[in-house]
Design a protein around this motif. Sequence first.
Motif, PDB file in Angstrom:
ATOM      1  N   GLU A 180      72.075 126.272  47.797  1.00 27.63           N
ATOM      2  CA  GLU A 180      72.067 127.498  48.612  1.00 27.63           C
ATOM      3  C   GLU A 180      72.451 128.701  47.769  1.00 27.63           C
ATOM      4  OE1 GLU A 180      74.790 129.425  52.188  1.00 27.63           O
ATOM      5  OE2 GLU A 180      74.544 127.241  52.099  1.00 27.63           O
ATOM      6  N   ILE A 181      73.472 128.503  46.926  1.00 29.29           N
ATOM      7  CA  ILE A 181      73.901 129.597  46.063  1.00 29.29           C
ATOM      8  C   ILE A 181      72.810 129.943  45.058  1.00 29.29           C
ATOM      9  CG2 ILE A 181      75.601 130.250  44.298  1.00 29.29           C
ATOM     10  CD1 ILE A 181      77.638 128.527  45.809  1.00 29.29           C
ATOM     11  N   GLY A 182      72.132 128.918  44.550  1.00 29.57           N
ATOM     12  CA  GLY A 182      71.039 129.152  43.595  1.00 29.57           C
ATOM     13  C   GLY A 182      69.913 129.944  44.233  1.00 29.57           C
ATOM     14  N   ILE A 183      69.557 129.635  45.475  1.00 33.43           N
ATOM     15  CA  ILE A 183      68.498 130.378  46.164  1.00 33.43           C
ATOM     16  C   ILE A 183      68.921 131.830  46.368  1.00 33.43           C
ATOM     17  CG2 ILE A 183      67.259 130.593  48.359  1.00 33.43           C
ATOM     18  CD1 ILE A 183      67.368 127.534  48.552  1.00 33.43           C
ATOM     19  N   MET A 184      70.182 132.050  46.758  1.00 31.42           N
ATOM     20  CA  MET A 184      70.670 133.407  46.932  1.00 31.42           C
ATOM     21  C   MET A 184      70.578 134.195  45.630  1.00 31.42           C
ATOM     22  SD  MET A 184      74.051 132.624  49.284  1.00 31.42           S
ATOM     23  CE  MET A 184      74.693 134.270  49.006  1.00 31.42           C
ATOM     24  N   ARG A 185      70.945 133.539  44.528  1.00 30.63           N
ATOM     25  CA  ARG A 185      70.873 134.232  43.243  1.00 30.63           C
ATOM     26  C   ARG A 185      69.427 134.498  42.860  1.00 30.63           C
ATOM     27  NH1 ARG A 185      74.681 134.132  39.493  1.00 30.63           N
ATOM     28  NH2 ARG A 185      73.261 135.719  38.623  1.00 30.63           N
ATOM     29  N   ALA A 186      68.537 133.546  43.220  1.00 32.93           N
ATOM     30  CA  ALA A 186      67.123 133.686  42.855  1.00 32.93           C
ATOM     31  C   ALA A 186      66.440 134.822  43.604  1.00 32.93           C
ATOM     32  CB  ALA A 186      66.390 132.377  43.121  1.00 32.93           C
ATOM     33  N   VAL A 187      66.878 135.114  44.816  1.00 28.03           N
ATOM     34  CA  VAL A 187      66.245 136.172  45.603  1.00 28.03           C
ATOM     35  C   VAL A 187      66.931 137.519  45.400  1.00 28.03           C
ATOM     36  CG1 VAL A 187      65.405 134.564  47.348  1.00 28.03           C
ATOM     37  CG2 VAL A 187      67.659 135.641  47.635  1.00 28.03           C
ATOM     38  N   GLY A 188      67.879 137.598  44.468  1.00 28.43           N
ATOM     39  CA  GLY A 188      68.433 138.904  44.125  1.00 28.43           C
ATOM     40  C   GLY A 188      69.914 139.105  44.357  1.00 28.43           C
ATOM     41  N   ALA A 189      70.639 138.106  44.877  1.00 27.35           N
ATOM     42  CA  ALA A 189      72.075 138.270  45.091  1.00 27.35           C
ATOM     43  C   ALA A 189      72.789 138.322  43.744  1.00 27.35           C
ATOM     44  CB  ALA A 189      72.623 137.134  45.930  1.00 27.35           C
ATOM     45  N   THR A 190      73.699 139.258  43.592  1.00 19.65           N
ATOM     46  CA  THR A 190      74.443 139.386  42.347  1.00 19.65           C
ATOM     47  C   THR A 190      75.658 138.462  42.349  1.00 19.65           C
ATOM     48  OG1 THR A 190      75.845 141.160  43.214  1.00 19.65           O
ATOM     49  CG2 THR A 190      73.737 141.815  42.214  1.00 19.65           C
ATOM     50  N   GLU A 191      76.278 138.365  41.171  1.00 21.21           N
ATOM     51  CA  GLU A 191      77.503 137.567  41.082  1.00 21.21           C
ATOM     52  C   GLU A 191      78.580 138.109  42.031  1.00 21.21           C
ATOM     53  OE1 GLU A 191      78.975 137.268  37.155  1.00 21.21           O
ATOM     54  OE2 GLU A 191      77.158 136.342  36.328  1.00 21.21           O
ATOM     55  N   THR A 192      78.645 139.429  42.142  1.00 27.03           N
ATOM     56  CA  THR A 192      79.628 140.048  43.033  1.00 27.03           C
ATOM     57  C   THR A 192      79.364 139.683  44.490  1.00 27.03           C
ATOM     58  OG1 THR A 192      79.864 141.911  41.511  1.00 27.03           O
ATOM     59  CG2 THR A 192      80.650 142.231  43.775  1.00 27.03           C
ATOM     60  N   ASP A 193      78.040 139.652  44.870  1.00 26.86           N
ATOM     61  CA  ASP A 193      77.710 139.290  46.252  1.00 26.86           C
ATOM     62  C   ASP A 193      78.177 137.875  46.576  1.00 26.86           C
ATOM     63  OD1 ASP A 193      76.522 141.725  46.753  1.00 26.86           O
ATOM     64  OD2 ASP A 193      74.531 141.065  46.108  1.00 26.86           O
ATOM     65  N   VAL A 194      77.906 136.938  45.672  1.00 27.81           N
ATOM     66  CA  VAL A 194      78.291 135.545  45.906  1.00 27.81           C
ATOM     67  C   VAL A 194      79.812 135.416  45.987  1.00 27.81           C
ATOM     68  CG1 VAL A 194      78.252 133.212  44.944  1.00 27.81           C
ATOM     69  CG2 VAL A 194      76.212 134.650  44.807  1.00 27.81           C
ATOM     70  N   GLN A 195      80.489 136.123  45.081  1.00 27.13           N
ATOM     71  CA  GLN A 195      81.954 136.049  45.074  1.00 27.13           C
ATOM     72  C   GLN A 195      82.535 136.645  46.363  1.00 27.13           C
ATOM     73  OE1 GLN A 195      83.573 137.503  41.446  1.00 27.13           O
ATOM     74  NE2 GLN A 195      85.655 136.867  41.897  1.00 27.13           N
ATOM     75  N   LEU A 196      81.990 137.770  46.825  1.00 28.46           N
ATOM     76  CA  LEU A 196      82.479 138.391  48.050  1.00 28.46           C
ATOM     77  C   LEU A 196      82.220 137.513  49.273  1.00 28.46           C
ATOM     78  CD1 LEU A 196      81.508 142.158  47.536  1.00 28.46           C
ATOM     79  CD2 LEU A 196      83.798 141.134  47.485  1.00 28.46           C
ATOM     80  N   ILE A 197      81.077 136.777  49.277  1.00 26.02           N
ATOM     81  CA  ILE A 197      80.799 135.892  50.416  1.00 26.02           C
ATOM     82  C   ILE A 197      81.846 134.789  50.515  1.00 26.02           C
ATOM     83  CG2 ILE A 197      79.183 134.134  51.275  1.00 26.02           C
ATOM     84  CD1 ILE A 197      76.910 135.912  50.227  1.00 26.02           C
ATOM     85  N   VAL A 198      82.149 134.154  49.383  1.00 29.09           N
ATOM     86  CA  VAL A 198      83.134 133.067  49.397  1.00 29.09           C
ATOM     87  C   VAL A 198      84.529 133.609  49.731  1.00 29.09           C
ATOM     88  CG1 VAL A 198      84.205 131.256  48.023  1.00 29.09           C
ATOM     89  CG2 VAL A 198      81.765 131.734  47.753  1.00 29.09           C
ATOM     90  N   LEU A 199      84.901 134.743  49.128  1.00 28.22           N
ATOM     91  CA  LEU A 199      86.215 135.322  49.428  1.00 28.22           C
ATOM     92  C   LEU A 199      86.289 135.810  50.879  1.00 28.22           C
ATOM     93  CD1 LEU A 199      86.981 137.362  46.176  1.00 28.22           C
ATOM     94  CD2 LEU A 199      87.945 135.168  46.885  1.00 28.22           C
TER      95      LEU A 199
END
Length: 564
Positions: free
Chosen positions: A460-479
């Motif tokens: 799921e995280i890989g797909i989010m990164r593949a469609v344009g999510a940045t490292e900051t976006d992923v980190q903010l989602i988990v936090l």
Amino acid sequence: MMPAGKLVRMVVANTVRSPRHFILSAFGIVIGIGAFVLFLALTQRAGTVLEKVFPLDEVQVVAPSVSLLGKDTSKRLDDSTVKTILTRPEVESAVPRMNLAFPAAGRGSFEGTDLKFEVGGFADGVDGGFVQDDERIRELFKDWDAVQNDTNRVACEPPPPDPDDAVRQSPRAAKKPTLPKPAGAAWGDPAASTGSAGSAAGSGSAIAVGSAGSAAGSGSAVAVGSAGSAAGSGAGSGTGSATVIAQTGARWDDYRNPCPEPERYYCDDTERMCKHRVPVVLSATVVELYNNQFAKSHGMPIADKDLVNFLIQSRGLSAMRFSIGLANTTVAGSGGVTNKRPRRVEAVVVGVSKRAMPIGVTMPIQYIERWNKEYLGQEAATAYSSIIVKLRDRNQLAPFSQWLVDKQGLRLEDNIGERFATVIFVIRLLFLIISVAILVVAIINIGHNFFIQVSERRREIGIMRAVGATETDVQLIVLGEAAVIGIVGGLLGIGLALAIGAGWNAFAAANIPRFPFKPSSWFDFKPWIWGSALGFSTVFCILGGYLPARRAAKMEPAQALAAN
């Protein structure tokens, strides 16, 4: 970077989608925050009760007891001592107290029961401005003998001696004046006659009170007014109106207080003038001791602070009046302190005050000064028993106490309050350590659960990164998910603490008997405790989710998508 609105919706959706993960992560937070809130509220209430029993920012300075060849050589506390203490920067105010230094006995009636008690050694005086608990006390607690032009201070006939006791009960008020009574009426049965002249006759004695009047009788007569005369076997004459009080048997039981405003004024035996009763306040400790040690064993009514105030408000001050026999005592074999002739004054309880003497009664200090001077001399009227010192900060108690010992040769009355404060501090610190330890375990649990969740959601995280999510976006989602767990877990923990507190309060009210200073609630859930608990739970959860969030943000999209 992802818009804030979409980020919030995704965080909430991911949290709701994984209830099992949410429950496992939030369980430790709920327990930890519940313990944190409960322990803090408990110690907060304990500290409040402690400050009622031992005010830590308000202490009493006393002189150590020193005896030389049987003579008390302790250092004197006087006005110069008060001035010296006031020079200290940590001192806000210094108010002297003075004990009644000779024997005195009290007698009164409470709810129909005759009470006799010792006043000498259990009475002190303090400045009226220091006792300001409520409106009634502020109005009445003062030196009434110093009031100028008191229109109620008129001449009167004091009651006859009580043959049964040296300390007589405070007499009841006189009945309202009625038509003239026939000869032989008792004390306190007044007769009114109006016109150009008034008269009274009887086989005993007569008292005429008015601006002018006349009295006649075969015994004796007393006329009080601006004009008039009286004679024992003749008659007095005058003009105007008069109120006449006739007496035959001179019995104590039949006497009625003739003074105006009899709830507050009485006829003084020595001065033969109407004087305001001495205002007295009691402490909550005295009321508690009466309830627990005296009332039950003697079958008397419970008299808590509310009942005392209720009796004064509903029945007037006369419900709480009593007599004080100066230089009398209820202690067999005591005496010899003074050779002065005993005399009686009347007092009235005007309320319950936290400023009162813990075990005894407190009155305006001017009364104590005059009585000590009258019965013991000038030296006793200028020596204080203690000085109440209010500090600007309770944390300055230790240096002030050391200065008293080293420089002044004085000490605090006791350090029990200081010891209890230390115990409460240690207990509070221990509870906080336990709560924080539970929260640290919860952080570890949250970190572990999020590591597992990140591993399970790699694709799921890989797909989010593949469609344009940045490292900051992923980190903010988990936090963000960790923060939601912290907020919800914190609220549930606060609710758990409130429920446990309410349950214990109900149990204590039904099963734990009354004791001095028993609180109505054992917990003090102050707003800052709730805010701190919610803030800690959120911050701790974010800390627990930080490393898993950082790991998720560093995942390469291709590697995450290729993983099984």
